[in-house]
Design a protein around this motif. Structure first.
Motif, PDB file in Angstrom:
ATOM      1  N   VAL A 122       0.857  -1.189   0.000  1.00 46.58           N
ATOM      2  CA  VAL A 122       0.000   0.000   0.000  1.00 46.58           C
ATOM      3  C   VAL A 122       0.893   1.240   0.000  1.00 46.58           C
ATOM      4  N   ARG A 274      -6.759  -5.406   2.631  1.00 47.39           N
ATOM      5  CA  ARG A 274      -5.817  -4.474   2.013  1.00 47.39           C
ATOM      6  C   ARG A 274      -6.516  -3.144   1.730  1.00 47.39           C
ATOM      7  N   ASP A 275      -7.772  -3.193   1.285  1.00 50.58           N
ATOM      8  CA  ASP A 275      -8.509  -1.956   1.002  1.00 50.58           C
ATOM      9  C   ASP A 275      -8.774  -1.171   2.283  1.00 50.58           C
ATOM     10  N   ALA A 278      -5.652   0.661   3.158  1.00 48.35           N
ATOM     11  CA  ALA A 278      -5.520   1.866   2.334  1.00 48.35           C
ATOM     12  C   ALA A 278      -6.437   2.969   2.844  1.00 48.35           C
ATOM     13  N   SER A 282      -5.405   6.663   4.422  1.00 47.78           N
ATOM     14  CA  SER A 282      -6.001   7.900   3.927  1.00 47.78           C
ATOM     15  C   SER A 282      -6.631   8.707   5.058  1.00 47.78           C
TER      16      SER A 282
END
Length: 322
Positions: A122, A274-275, A278, A282
């Motif tokens: 990432v 994984r998302d 991320a 953010s």
């Protein structure tokens, strides 16, 4: 390459099983890449591995560590996602029955380099230091999923965090406050209660104390020692999200009558995708919220960090650097 690893187990004295020295460079299968490690953070998982929990003897010697931040092969600053799913798996990787964490089947992050699937990398924003980013993939990702995916908490709701001081608990406090939640926290230790206020808790209480309000949700990582208090602290229809049992998994009283009568939800949560990692990166980049780091040590002094965790002598994350 330099590495921190286990070559045997010890249930009674896990730190004695820790080894520091040279290991072979990582093997890189098709679809994988290498990350040059700049910082890696310590988790209870690493202590459990030294006790032989979740790590098979035939996998030894095993480089420990789940979390890392560093440079990919192209020189980009990245964060490593620790959940390794089957190559054929699609969707939420935490639901893959064949999933593992780095340092279980595959060599871990406490080394100069670590091999990971390409999809497990990432991008790290410049606003996060390597030390801060290295805190995210296990404890902070676990906290993010507990709060926002499994707990489905929204701004304005009230959450109770049990056992302020541990890596997940401090992450929950910081993330919950950043997301506009009202945050209550407990600890047996007066100093840890004071620190919980400093990092975002609105109110703190001794463990087991009667709360002034019933909460919408409880974030539970302690288990046996706090379970009854967690259940009794919920409003009707509330939910308890559990991701760990640091005081033990066996309950003297599961409070089942209260659970069904008040229509409470008990929700399990494990790591994250994984998302979600991320999204967590953010959120920190946009909000300015940052991981609380207890101490930063050179990886060569890993034994000191493991001993501090084994003794409960920390508030926040322990980070190793190279």
């Amino acid at each position: 390459m330099f590495a921190v690893y286990a070559d045997r187990f010890s249930k009674s004295d896990p730190v004695s099983a820790l080894q520091v020295g040279e290991r072979p460079d990582p093997e890189v299968p098709d679809g994988w890449t290498t990350v040059t490690v700049k910082a890696a953070s310590l988790n209870h998982h690493d202590l459990f591995s030294l006790r032989g929990v979740g790590l098979r003897e035939e996998a030894l010697p095993m480089i420990l560590g789940c979390d890392a931040a560093g440079y990919d092969e192209d020189g980009n600053e990245v964060v490593v996602h620790a959940v390794v799913s089957d190559p054929a798996w699609t969707g939420d990787e935490t639901l893959d029955p064949r999933r593992s964490l780095l340092s279980e089947r595959h060599q871990g992050t406490f080394a100069d380099k670590v091999a990971v699937p390409r999809r497990n990398v990432v991008p790290k924003p410049p606003s996060l230091s390597f030390e801060e980013a290295a805190c995210l993939p296990t404890a902070w990702l676990t906290a993010y999923r507990m709060l926002f995916t499994r707990g489905d908490l929204k701004a304005g709701e009230t959450v109770l965090v049990q056992g302020a001081g541990g890596g997940v608990a401090t992450a929950v406090i910081t993330l919950a406050r950043a997301a506009g939640l009202r945050v209550l926290a407990t600890s047996r230790d007066e100093a840890k209660r004071a620190r919980a206020l400093e990092i975002g808790a609105h109110e703190v209480f001794e463990s087991g104390a009667r709360l002034p309000v019933k909460v919408d949700a409880v974030m539970e990582t302690v288990g046996k020692a706090t379970w009854s208090h967690s259940i009794r602290s919920l409003r009707p229809g509330g939910r308890i999200v559990t991701s760990g049992t640091t005081s033990g998994p066996d309950l003297d009283d599961a409070e089942l009558t209260r659970i069904f009568f008040l229509q409470l939800s008990v929700i399990g949560s494990t790591m994250g995708t994984r998302d979600e990692l991320a999204s967590l990166v953010s959120l920190l980049d946009a909000s300015g919220a940052r991981p609380l780091i207890d101490r930063v040590l050179p990886m060569s002094d890993a034994r000191e960090g493991f001993a501090a965790m084994a003794g409960g002598d920390l508030f926040g994350k322990i980070v190793f650097t190279r």
